[in-house]
Design a protein around this motif. Structure first.
Motif, PDB file in Angstrom:
ATOM      1  N   GLU A   4       0.832  -1.198   0.000  1.00 56.80           N
ATOM      2  CA  GLU A   4       0.000   0.000   0.000  1.00 56.80           C
ATOM      3  C   GLU A   4       0.870   1.252   0.000  1.00 56.80           C
ATOM      4  O   GLU A   4       2.068   1.194   0.283  1.00 56.80           O
ATOM      5  N   ILE A   5       0.239   2.378  -0.317  1.00 59.14           N
ATOM      6  CA  ILE A   5       0.949   3.654  -0.341  1.00 59.14           C
ATOM      7  C   ILE A   5       1.593   3.935   1.006  1.00 59.14           C
ATOM      8  O   ILE A   5       2.729   4.424   1.099  1.00 59.14           O
ATOM      9  N   ARG A   6       0.886   3.618   2.096  1.00 61.07           N
ATOM     10  CA  ARG A   6       1.422   3.890   3.428  1.00 61.07           C
ATOM     11  C   ARG A   6       2.715   3.110   3.677  1.00 61.07           C
ATOM     12  O   ARG A   6       3.588   3.558   4.411  1.00 61.07           O
ATOM     13  N   HIS A   7       2.840   1.942   3.050  1.00 58.38           N
ATOM     14  CA  HIS A   7       4.073   1.170   3.209  1.00 58.38           C
ATOM     15  C   HIS A   7       5.257   1.894   2.563  1.00 58.38           C
ATOM     16  O   HIS A   7       6.370   1.905   3.101  1.00 58.38           O
ATOM     17  N   LEU A   8       5.013   2.482   1.397  1.00 56.12           N
ATOM     18  CA  LEU A   8       6.077   3.235   0.730  1.00 56.12           C
ATOM     19  C   LEU A   8       6.477   4.457   1.561  1.00 56.12           C
ATOM     20  O   LEU A   8       7.660   4.819   1.620  1.00 56.12           O
ATOM     21  N   ARG A   9       5.510   5.094   2.219  1.00 51.16           N
ATOM     22  CA  ARG A   9       5.825   6.246   3.067  1.00 51.16           C
ATOM     23  C   ARG A   9       6.688   5.808   4.260  1.00 51.16           C
ATOM     24  O   ARG A   9       7.590   6.550   4.672  1.00 51.16           O
ATOM     25  N   THR A  21      14.299   4.225  15.237  1.00 56.38           N
ATOM     26  CA  THR A  21      13.800   4.981  16.387  1.00 56.38           C
ATOM     27  C   THR A  21      13.311   6.358  15.969  1.00 56.38           C
ATOM     28  O   THR A  21      12.204   6.784  16.343  1.00 56.38           O
ATOM     29  N   ARG A  22      14.111   7.080  15.180  1.00 59.52           N
ATOM     30  CA  ARG A  22      13.695   8.415  14.726  1.00 59.52           C
ATOM     31  C   ARG A  22      12.507   8.323  13.782  1.00 59.52           C
ATOM     32  O   ARG A  22      11.598   9.164  13.820  1.00 59.52           O
ATOM     33  N   ALA A  23      12.478   7.315  12.922  1.00 57.86           N
ATOM     34  CA  ALA A  23      11.347   7.144  12.015  1.00 57.86           C
ATOM     35  C   ALA A  23      10.068   6.856  12.799  1.00 57.86           C
ATOM     36  O   ALA A  23       8.982   7.359  12.459  1.00 57.86           O
ATOM     37  N   ALA A  24      10.166   6.057  13.853  1.00 56.62           N
ATOM     38  CA  ALA A  24       8.991   5.760  14.671  1.00 56.62           C
ATOM     39  C   ALA A  24       8.443   7.031  15.298  1.00 56.62           C
ATOM     40  O   ALA A  24       7.217   7.243  15.358  1.00 56.62           O
ATOM     41  N   THR A  25       9.333   7.922  15.760  1.00 58.84           N
ATOM     42  CA  THR A  25       8.891   9.194  16.349  1.00 58.84           C
ATOM     43  C   THR A  25       8.160  10.040  15.319  1.00 58.84           C
ATOM     44  O   THR A  25       7.104  10.617  15.601  1.00 58.84           O
ATOM     45  N   GLU A  26       8.710  10.142  14.108  1.00 61.70           N
ATOM     46  CA  GLU A  26       8.084  10.949  13.059  1.00 61.70           C
ATOM     47  C   GLU A  26       6.719  10.408  12.659  1.00 61.70           C
ATOM     48  O   GLU A  26       5.810  11.171  12.333  1.00 61.70           O
ATOM     49  N   LEU A  27       6.582   9.083  12.677  1.00 62.04           N
ATOM     50  CA  LEU A  27       5.323   8.452  12.256  1.00 62.04           C
ATOM     51  C   LEU A  27       4.377   8.202  13.426  1.00 62.04           C
ATOM     52  O   LEU A  27       3.315   7.604  13.233  1.00 62.04           O
ATOM     53  N   HIS A  28       4.766   8.654  14.619  1.00 59.24           N
ATOM     54  CA  HIS A  28       3.939   8.465  15.822  1.00 59.24           C
ATOM     55  C   HIS A  28       3.658   6.979  16.064  1.00 59.24           C
ATOM     56  O   HIS A  28       2.532   6.583  16.370  1.00 59.24           O
ATOM     57  N   MET A  29       4.699   6.193  15.915  1.00 61.78           N
ATOM     58  CA  MET A  29       4.623   4.756  16.165  1.00 61.78           C
ATOM     59  C   MET A  29       5.639   4.393  17.245  1.00 61.78           C
ATOM     60  O   MET A  29       6.528   5.184  17.574  1.00 61.78           O
ATOM     61  N   ALA A  36       8.171  -4.175  13.225  1.00 60.20           N
ATOM     62  CA  ALA A  36       7.266  -5.210  12.729  1.00 60.20           C
ATOM     63  C   ALA A  36       6.696  -4.824  11.365  1.00 60.20           C
ATOM     64  O   ALA A  36       6.561  -5.671  10.466  1.00 60.20           O
ATOM     65  N   GLN A  37       6.392  -3.523  11.207  1.00 56.04           N
ATOM     66  CA  GLN A  37       5.871  -3.039   9.921  1.00 56.04           C
ATOM     67  C   GLN A  37       6.905  -3.239   8.822  1.00 56.04           C
ATOM     68  O   GLN A  37       6.595  -3.696   7.715  1.00 56.04           O
ATOM     69  N   LEU A  38       8.165  -2.914   9.108  1.00 53.46           N
ATOM     70  CA  LEU A  38       9.216  -3.062   8.113  1.00 53.46           C
ATOM     71  C   LEU A  38       9.409  -4.535   7.739  1.00 53.46           C
ATOM     72  O   LEU A  38       9.605  -4.861   6.556  1.00 53.46           O
ATOM     73  N   ARG A  39       9.353  -5.445   8.729  1.00 57.16           N
ATOM     74  CA  ARG A  39       9.501  -6.866   8.416  1.00 57.16           C
ATOM     75  C   ARG A  39       8.400  -7.345   7.477  1.00 57.16           C
ATOM     76  O   ARG A  39       8.659  -8.125   6.538  1.00 57.16           O
ATOM     77  N   ARG A  40       7.171  -6.858   7.675  1.00 56.42           N
ATOM     78  CA  ARG A  40       6.069  -7.261   6.789  1.00 56.42           C
ATOM     79  C   ARG A  40       6.283  -6.713   5.378  1.00 56.42           C
ATOM     80  O   ARG A  40       6.003  -7.395   4.387  1.00 56.42           O
ATOM     81  N   ILE A  41       6.770  -5.493   5.272  1.00 59.94           N
ATOM     82  CA  ILE A  41       7.026  -4.899   3.955  1.00 59.94           C
ATOM     83  C   ILE A  41       8.126  -5.676   3.237  1.00 59.94           C
ATOM     84  O   ILE A  41       8.020  -5.980   2.032  1.00 59.94           O
ATOM     85  N   GLU A  42       9.177  -6.010   3.960  1.00 57.92           N
ATOM     86  CA  GLU A  42      10.279  -6.760   3.361  1.00 57.92           C
ATOM     87  C   GLU A  42       9.818  -8.150   2.912  1.00 57.92           C
ATOM     88  O   GLU A  42      10.235  -8.648   1.858  1.00 57.92           O
ATOM     89  N   ALA A  43       8.926  -8.736   3.676  1.00 59.46           N
ATOM     90  CA  ALA A  43       8.399 -10.045   3.295  1.00 59.46           C
ATOM     91  C   ALA A  43       7.604  -9.937   2.005  1.00 59.46           C
ATOM     92  O   ALA A  43       7.680 -10.819   1.129  1.00 59.46           O
ATOM     93  N   LEU A  65      16.504   0.401  -4.772  1.00 58.12           N
ATOM     94  CA  LEU A  65      15.561   0.264  -5.873  1.00 58.12           C
ATOM     95  C   LEU A  65      14.159   0.681  -5.442  1.00 58.12           C
ATOM     96  O   LEU A  65      13.477   1.451  -6.137  1.00 58.12           O
ATOM     97  N   VAL A  66      13.723   0.187  -4.284  1.00 57.87           N
ATOM     98  CA  VAL A  66      12.371   0.512  -3.789  1.00 57.87           C
ATOM     99  C   VAL A  66      12.258   2.000  -3.497  1.00 57.87           C
ATOM    100  O   VAL A  66      11.262   2.650  -3.847  1.00 57.87           O
ATOM    101  N   LEU A  67      13.300   2.568  -2.884  1.00 60.84           N
ATOM    102  CA  LEU A  67      13.273   4.001  -2.566  1.00 60.84           C
ATOM    103  C   LEU A  67      13.177   4.855  -3.830  1.00 60.84           C
ATOM    104  O   LEU A  67      12.429   5.837  -3.882  1.00 60.84           O
ATOM    105  N   GLY A  68      13.935   4.492  -4.853  1.00 61.69           N
ATOM    106  CA  GLY A  68      13.896   5.253  -6.099  1.00 61.69           C
ATOM    107  C   GLY A  68      12.513   5.275  -6.710  1.00 61.69           C
ATOM    108  O   GLY A  68      12.021   6.335  -7.147  1.00 61.69           O
TER     109      GLY A  68
END
Length: 323
Positions: A4-9, A21-29, A36-43, A65-68
């Motif tokens: 989903e789009i949210r996964h790319l964000r 840690t910093r990404a979790a703060t920015e995303l309020h997670m 856990a979210q990143l592991r699901r995306i990588e899977a 590649l994914v970031l580009g």
């Protein structure tokens, strides 16, 4: 589970932040939550996107590649969301017309015109003392249409996206106690009026009081104004014989007060109709303006003082307002 789009964000935020840690703060997670979210995306994508190091996270070749691709896609998605949100607001606004007005005799005419042309719309109104406040509301999309007003030399600015159209430019008249000696005159010289105590509106962004004072100063005098009031309170002060004031020429006389023209027409006021260029009334704006102007002209005939003034000043030059 589909990508989903949210996964790319999430992936872009982790890369920009440089750590989970910093990404979790920015995303309020929480940190465990984003891990856990990143592991699901990588899977879903079939490989590791980031190397977890002591210094932070670094994209792997697959991650690059994914970031580009994500960085190319997300701006277009954001534009799409912005455009659809704007379109949705316009469609919903078509069913809800918010009308604003200064203290002018045209609000009722405007409401009737809007209701006649958009009978299915929900029409609401609110009044403000300052036309600048209403202009700000129009520019911000908090109103669809408004009745405004200004004076010569104090013309309102035109915000981007807002259309301003002159309804009428009219003289300002004197408001007097019915028992006042000047009430017996057909017209009142401003210098004589300035010898009286005045009731005036409070200093405000519409600059009415400033305009009155600047024109009065040309006579060598300024109003002595012991009474500051507006609306009904101002009328009651005049009715009590405590002061004189000024009013719009279409003011309907009530028992105890009279309206008289000022000799030489030294003061003027312009009525303006404004609407958003991209709003639901843009297509109907010309017709609404035409109806309001017609209703205004009819209303003028109910003011004996103004009707007499118009007859006496037919063909005379008007105030230096710009349309």
């Amino acid at each position: 589970m589909d990508l989903e789009i949210r996964h790319l964000r999430v992936v872009c935020t982790i890369a920009d932040a440089g750590s989970l840690t910093r990404a979790a703060t920015e995303l309020h997670m929480t940190q465990p939550g984003i891990s856990a979210q990143l592991r699901r995306i990588e899977a879903m994508l079939g490989g590791c996107l980031f190397d977890r190091r002591q210094q932070g996270t670094v994209p792997t070749p697959l991650g690059e590649l994914v970031l580009g691709r994500a960085q190319a896609i997300l701006p277009s998605i954001d534009e799409l969301l912005t455009d659809t949100a704007r379109a949705t607001r316009r469609m919903s606004a078509a069913a809800r017309i918010r009308v604003g007005s200064v203290g002018a005799p045209l609000l009722g005419h405007l409401l009737l015109a809007v209701k006649a042309l958009l009978p299915e719309a929900e029409v609401t109104s609110r009044c403000r003392y300052s036309p600048l406040d209403l202009l700000e509301d129009l520019a911000a999309g908090r109103l669809e249409v408004a009745v405004l007003g200004d004076h010569p030399g104090q013309e309102l600015p035109r915000p981007e996206g807002v259309a301003l159209h002159t309804i009428a430019t009219e003289p300002v008249f004197a408001l007097l106690p019915a028992t006042h000696p000047l009430a017996a005159r057909d017209e009142v010289p401003l210098p004589e009026l300035l010898q009286e105590d005045w009731a005036v509106p409070r200093p405000a962004a519409d600059r009415t009081r400033e305009y009155w004072s600047s024109v009065s100063a040309l006579t060598g005098r300024t109003p002595c104004a012991p009474y500051e009031a507006e609306g009904r309170q101002l009328i009651e002060i005049v009715r009590a014989g405590l002061a004189v004031s000024l009013c719009q020429c279409t003011f309907i006389e009530v028992p105890g007060v009279v309206v008289r023209p000022l000799a030489g027409n030294p003061l003027w006021y312009r009525h303006i109709l404004a609407w958003r260029d991209d709003g639901p009334l843009a297509a109907a704006g010309t017709e609404i303006l035409s109806r309001v102007v017609e209703d205004y002209r009819s209303a003028c005939t109910t003011s004996p003082a103004y009707a007499l003034w118009q007859e006496r000043n037919r063909g005379a030059p008007r105030a230096p307002h710009h349309s």
